[in-house]
Structure formats: C-alpha cells, structure tokens
Design a protein around this motif. Sequence first.
Motif, PDB file in Angstrom:
ATOM      1  N   THR A   1       0.832  -1.195   0.000  1.00 40.70           N
ATOM      2  CA  THR A   1       0.000   0.000   0.000  1.00 40.70           C
ATOM      3  C   THR A   1       0.870   1.251   0.000  1.00 40.70           C
ATOM      4  N   ALA A   2       1.919   1.241   0.811  1.00 36.12           N
ATOM      5  CA  ALA A   2       2.829   2.383   0.873  1.00 36.12           C
ATOM      6  C   ALA A   2       3.518   2.601  -0.466  1.00 36.12           C
ATOM      7  N   LEU A   3       3.969   1.521  -1.102  1.00 32.48           N
ATOM      8  CA  LEU A   3       4.648   1.657  -2.394  1.00 32.48           C
ATOM      9  C   LEU A   3       3.714   2.208  -3.457  1.00 32.48           C
ATOM     10  N   THR A   4       2.467   1.778  -3.434  1.00 30.19           N
ATOM     11  CA  THR A   4       1.507   2.266  -4.428  1.00 30.19           C
ATOM     12  C   THR A   4       1.281   3.763  -4.286  1.00 30.19           C
ATOM     13  N   PHE A   5       1.026   4.227  -3.070  1.00 29.70           N
ATOM     14  CA  PHE A   5       0.776   5.651  -2.871  1.00 29.70           C
ATOM     15  C   PHE A   5       2.039   6.473  -3.140  1.00 29.70           C
ATOM     16  N   ALA A   6       3.199   5.963  -2.732  1.00 34.82           N
ATOM     17  CA  ALA A   6       4.445   6.694  -2.973  1.00 34.82           C
ATOM     18  C   ALA A   6       4.689   6.850  -4.469  1.00 34.82           C
ATOM     19  N   HIS A   7       4.418   5.811  -5.238  1.00 35.38           N
ATOM     20  CA  HIS A   7       4.618   5.857  -6.685  1.00 35.38           C
ATOM     21  C   HIS A   7       3.616   6.782  -7.366  1.00 35.38           C
ATOM     22  N   VAL A   8       2.348   6.607  -7.052  1.00 35.21           N
ATOM     23  CA  VAL A   8       1.301   7.367  -7.741  1.00 35.21           C
ATOM     24  C   VAL A   8       1.465   8.867  -7.503  1.00 35.21           C
ATOM     25  N   TYR A   9       1.738   9.258  -6.253  1.00 35.68           N
ATOM     26  CA  TYR A   9       1.790  10.677  -5.906  1.00 35.68           C
ATOM     27  C   TYR A   9       3.219  11.228  -5.854  1.00 35.68           C
ATOM     28  N   ARG A  10       4.197  10.391  -6.212  1.00 35.45           N
ATOM     29  CA  ARG A  10       5.611  10.813  -6.198  1.00 35.45           C
ATOM     30  C   ARG A  10       5.955  11.478  -4.871  1.00 35.45           C
ATOM     31  N   ALA A  11       5.640  10.796  -3.805  1.00 31.68           N
ATOM     32  CA  ALA A  11       5.859  11.336  -2.465  1.00 31.68           C
ATOM     33  C   ALA A  11       7.348  11.534  -2.187  1.00 31.68           C
ATOM     34  N   PRO A  12       7.716  12.631  -1.531  1.00 36.19           N
ATOM     35  CA  PRO A  12       9.121  12.877  -1.175  1.00 36.19           C
ATOM     36  C   PRO A  12       9.539  12.050   0.035  1.00 36.19           C
ATOM     37  N   VAL A  13       9.800  10.770  -0.187  1.00 33.01           N
ATOM     38  CA  VAL A  13      10.056   9.850   0.918  1.00 33.01           C
ATOM     39  C   VAL A  13      11.158   8.866   0.528  1.00 33.01           C
ATOM     40  N   ILE A  14      11.950   8.490   1.511  1.00 31.43           N
ATOM     41  CA  ILE A  14      12.930   7.415   1.358  1.00 31.43           C
ATOM     42  C   ILE A  14      12.370   6.193   2.070  1.00 31.43           C
ATOM     43  N   LEU A  15      12.263   5.092   1.358  1.00 31.08           N
ATOM     44  CA  LEU A  15      11.701   3.855   1.908  1.00 31.08           C
ATOM     45  C   LEU A  15      12.841   2.874   2.149  1.00 31.08           C
ATOM     46  N   ASN A  16      13.187   2.677   3.415  1.00 33.97           N
ATOM     47  CA  ASN A  16      14.341   1.863   3.803  1.00 33.97           C
ATOM     48  C   ASN A  16      13.902   0.455   4.200  1.00 33.97           C
ATOM     49  N   VAL A  17      14.455  -0.549   3.518  1.00 36.17           N
ATOM     50  CA  VAL A  17      14.222  -1.946   3.874  1.00 36.17           C
ATOM     51  C   VAL A  17      15.528  -2.500   4.442  1.00 36.17           C
ATOM     52  N   VAL A  18      15.540  -2.764   5.738  1.00 37.86           N
ATOM     53  CA  VAL A  18      16.753  -3.280   6.384  1.00 37.86           C
ATOM     54  C   VAL A  18      16.716  -4.808   6.313  1.00 37.86           C
ATOM     55  N   ASN A  19      17.486  -5.347   5.403  1.00 36.37           N
ATOM     56  CA  ASN A  19      17.545  -6.795   5.223  1.00 36.37           C
ATOM     57  C   ASN A  19      18.685  -7.338   6.071  1.00 36.37           C
ATOM     58  N   ASN A  20      18.356  -7.699   7.314  1.00 34.97           N
ATOM     59  CA  ASN A  20      19.387  -8.239   8.211  1.00 34.97           C
ATOM     60  C   ASN A  20      19.357  -9.767   8.262  1.00 34.97           C
ATOM     61  N   GLN A  21      18.732 -10.377   7.271  1.00 34.45           N
ATOM     62  CA  GLN A  21      18.728 -11.809   7.010  1.00 34.45           C
ATOM     63  C   GLN A  21      17.785 -12.628   7.879  1.00 34.45           C
ATOM     64  N   TRP A  22      17.351 -12.092   9.037  1.00 40.16           N
ATOM     65  CA  TRP A  22      16.556 -12.903   9.949  1.00 40.16           C
ATOM     66  C   TRP A  22      15.439 -12.099  10.613  1.00 40.16           C
ATOM     67  N   ALA A  23      14.272 -12.693  10.731  1.00 40.91           N
ATOM     68  CA  ALA A  23      13.264 -12.224  11.669  1.00 40.91           C
ATOM     69  C   ALA A  23      13.525 -12.973  12.980  1.00 40.91           C
ATOM     70  N   ILE A  24      12.534 -13.127  13.841  1.00 37.64           N
ATOM     71  CA  ILE A  24      12.833 -13.717  15.145  1.00 37.64           C
ATOM     72  C   ILE A  24      13.340 -15.145  15.010  1.00 37.64           C
ATOM     73  N   SER A  25      12.858 -15.921  14.060  1.00 39.31           N
ATOM     74  CA  SER A  25      13.414 -17.251  13.815  1.00 39.31           C
ATOM     75  C   SER A  25      13.221 -17.647  12.360  1.00 39.31           C
ATOM     76  N   THR A  26      12.948 -16.668  11.510  1.00 37.77           N
ATOM     77  CA  THR A  26      12.611 -16.924  10.119  1.00 37.77           C
ATOM     78  C   THR A  26      13.624 -16.276   9.197  1.00 37.77           C
ATOM     79  N   PHE A  27      14.171 -17.060   8.290  1.00 35.14           N
ATOM     80  CA  PHE A  27      15.165 -16.584   7.333  1.00 35.14           C
ATOM     81  C   PHE A  27      14.507 -15.664   6.311  1.00 35.14           C
TER      82      PHE A  27
END
Length: 451
Positions: free
Chosen positions: A257-283
């Motif tokens: 939902t965030a990506l759709t609105f950011a794209h459509v309205y060209r929102a001035p936002v940086i969307l950071n995805v921190v890929n640290n390889q693990w959730a609590i026990s999920t790869f």
Amino acid sequence: MSSPLRQPRGEPTPVPVATPPAPAPAAASPAAASPAPTPLRLHVPEPTGRPGQHTDFSYLRVAPPGAVPRPPLDVSPAETAPFAASLVRVLDEEGRAVGPWAPVVEPEALRRGLVAMLKTRAFDARMLMAQRQRKISFYMQCLGEEAIAIAHAQALREGDMCFPTYRQQGLLLSRDDIDMVELMCQLMSNERDPLKGRQLPVMYSYKRAGFFSISGNLATQFIQAVGWAMASAIQGDTRIASGWIGDGSTAESDFYTALTFAHVYRAPVILNVVNNQWAISTFQAIAGGEASTFAARGVGCGIASLRVDGNDFLAVLAASRWAAERARANLGPTLIEWVTYRAGAHSTSDDPARYRPADDWKCFPLGDPIARLKTHLIRLGAWSEDEHEATRTRLEAEVSAALKQAEAHGSLHDGHIPPLRSMFEDVYEQMPPHLVAQLQQAQARAAKGGH
C-alpha cells in the motif's frame, strides 16, 4: 501493411471451401494411456545454515567495491533495475573509498559517525546486561547494523521526519540533544519516562528530533511515512520523510500500500528496507528474498530502487544523500534495501542459537561496520588504534554513569512509576466526565490497596 481482416483492393475475395469433419479419434487402449501427471510440490525456502553448520553466504550476490555505477538523479525507476539487483559498495578490503559512489565528506563527519556507532554499541551492550539483571523488562539491539541509521542521519536535515522500527536507535544516539538518561528512563518506564509508561521499552518518540513514535504493528511506519511525505508536498513544505521496515515486514500488505501511494503521488520519501537476514526465527527467504531482491519490488512498483551494502558507512551515506536529493527535487520516492546482518538476538526474548549457526556474524562477508570505518579513518590519518580504544572506554563509562542516573528515578520493581492519573491524561484537552469518574474509581481502589 494490410489488415488480416480486410482483403487488398482489386483482388478477388476467396470463396470458403467446406472442409469435411475429421474422423473421431479411436478410443485409447489402457496400454496407450498418457502417463500420470507429476504431483505438485510446494517450495518452502530453507536457510543456508542451521545450528552446528556453516552458512553459505553465496546467496547474497555481493558485487566488488566500486563496481556499481552511479545513476543520474533523474533516472527513471525502470532504469534502476540493475541497481536493485547488484550491491552499491564503496570501502574495499584495505579501507579505501573507491568507485563513483565514494562521497565527498569531511573526515570530521566520519569521526562523528564512528563515535556514534561506538556509543550505540556500548549503549546496546549495557542495556542488554541491564535486562539480564532485571532492571528493565525488554530490549532490542542493533548490533551489526549501526552504520545504517547513523550514516543515514547525516544525509537528513533538521525538520525531516523518520518513521523508524525498533533498531534505529542510532538515529537518536548520533544526536547531541538526546539524553541517554531519558532513553533509559523510557526503557524502565519509571517516573521520568517521557512517555509515561504508555509505550513498550525501546519504542521511543521524539518529535523535536524528527523521530516518529515507534509502532509495534509491523509495516505501519511505511504507510505513515508516505502519508506524512504527501502532506509535506501538499503544503508546499521542504521537509521529507524516511520510513523504515525489516525484511520480514515486506510480506505485510501495508508495505505494498505504501509503495503504491508513494509511486502514484511521487511522495518525497525514502523507503528503507533493512535486510538483516533474519526475523525472530525466520530466514529472509521466507519473506521473498530468495529468487529476487527486496529492492526489486520497488522497481516493480515504479519506484527508483537501490541495493546497498549496509555495513559500509560511506555507501550508506552516499545512497542516503542520493535518495534525499531526489526527494527534495520532486523526483519522487526511492526504495533502498540495506544488506546487513543481525549479529545479536532478535530481542532479549529470543535465542538465535536454536535456529542459526553461532558463528554467522563472524563469517558474514560484509564485515563489521565499525571495524570497516575505523580502518578507513586510520588510512586517512584521522584516527588511531589508541584513540579508538580510549574512545570506546570513555563511552562505556558514560553509558554506565547514565544508567546509574536513570536508576535513581526508579524502575517497575520499586514502585517509582508514572502516577496513576497519567493513564487518563493527554487524550482530551479537558478530561470528560466519564474519564473523571473512572479516575476517581481507580484512585479509590489504589488507596485501598486494590489492583
């Protein structure tokens, strides 16, 4: 070229000729029956290492330092697909800044970044110990991820708003106007807790520091960041937003939902995805990081995207500056996947030894962000081993002293907590009658020793 539905002028129209029906096929004999269809199988991603094994990190697809070109600011989102598949890196094995992404930055700014990372690591270590000593109830470290928040903070301006998760404490600890004692009081929910015990530990909130209240609901901060950025643009403001999310949370619907609105309205936002390889026990592959990168999802949604070495302070700074400049120039949002590794447990309630190899952090090919920036500064002649050790010792002492001050304001165990009345305040300008009645009932019960 003539249409297949219209004959060229001057040529006779062909007369259709009836075709006799084909004879019905003979019934197949049992011996000639087609083979049984192949049973369907569900693919469930598996980690490349389990306890007692060594992890194969070849899945990371690491590019050499300096190999990835730097696109122009006005690059189209579709043209960033190669950058979402590769890895932006600056620091090489010898600590040299190489390639087109090497930022122009004063050594003093890098020194401040290194000190902030050392401070954050010391703070995390002491708070982990305090939790084990039952001085606080819960804590979440950012061990191994310090460069991402701290370098990113150097690319933002006063007034910009960050919508963080619980591992971006570096955004606060890199500032001189945030008191460590106050952070610790929030962790203890004591009488000096600025949030009056209303938030879980580590879920800070600092409007003056551009640090939006942390939400425990996964992915909520992404749509909040996009909405805030849209509001800034509607008002003709100059402030941008920066939203944060973990690799696992990209599986939430709020992410898309965030990506759709950011794209459509060209929102001035940086969307950071921190890929640290693990959730609590999920790869991370369970969230979709196996066949494609998380950055590629941004490209698919029409957003310029980068995949960056999150343990390279200079790469983080350069990519953050690039994305911030795009946002300020009304060129739209940028999604950045920061590739890093969660060196510690997911939280103090987690035991990673049950689901991953114990030596993963030492084997991670992108190294330790503190060690890498330290090597670079020593190479520049702006740091030394002696200064590093002295700074680390000083910061550990400062953190310990701050904890003693925070403990003087109490903890959950000694009754020094925000007053009962604070549960009913700060919702309405004037407390309505029904809350006044509830407060009186609660105070009467408390006076009798009830709960």
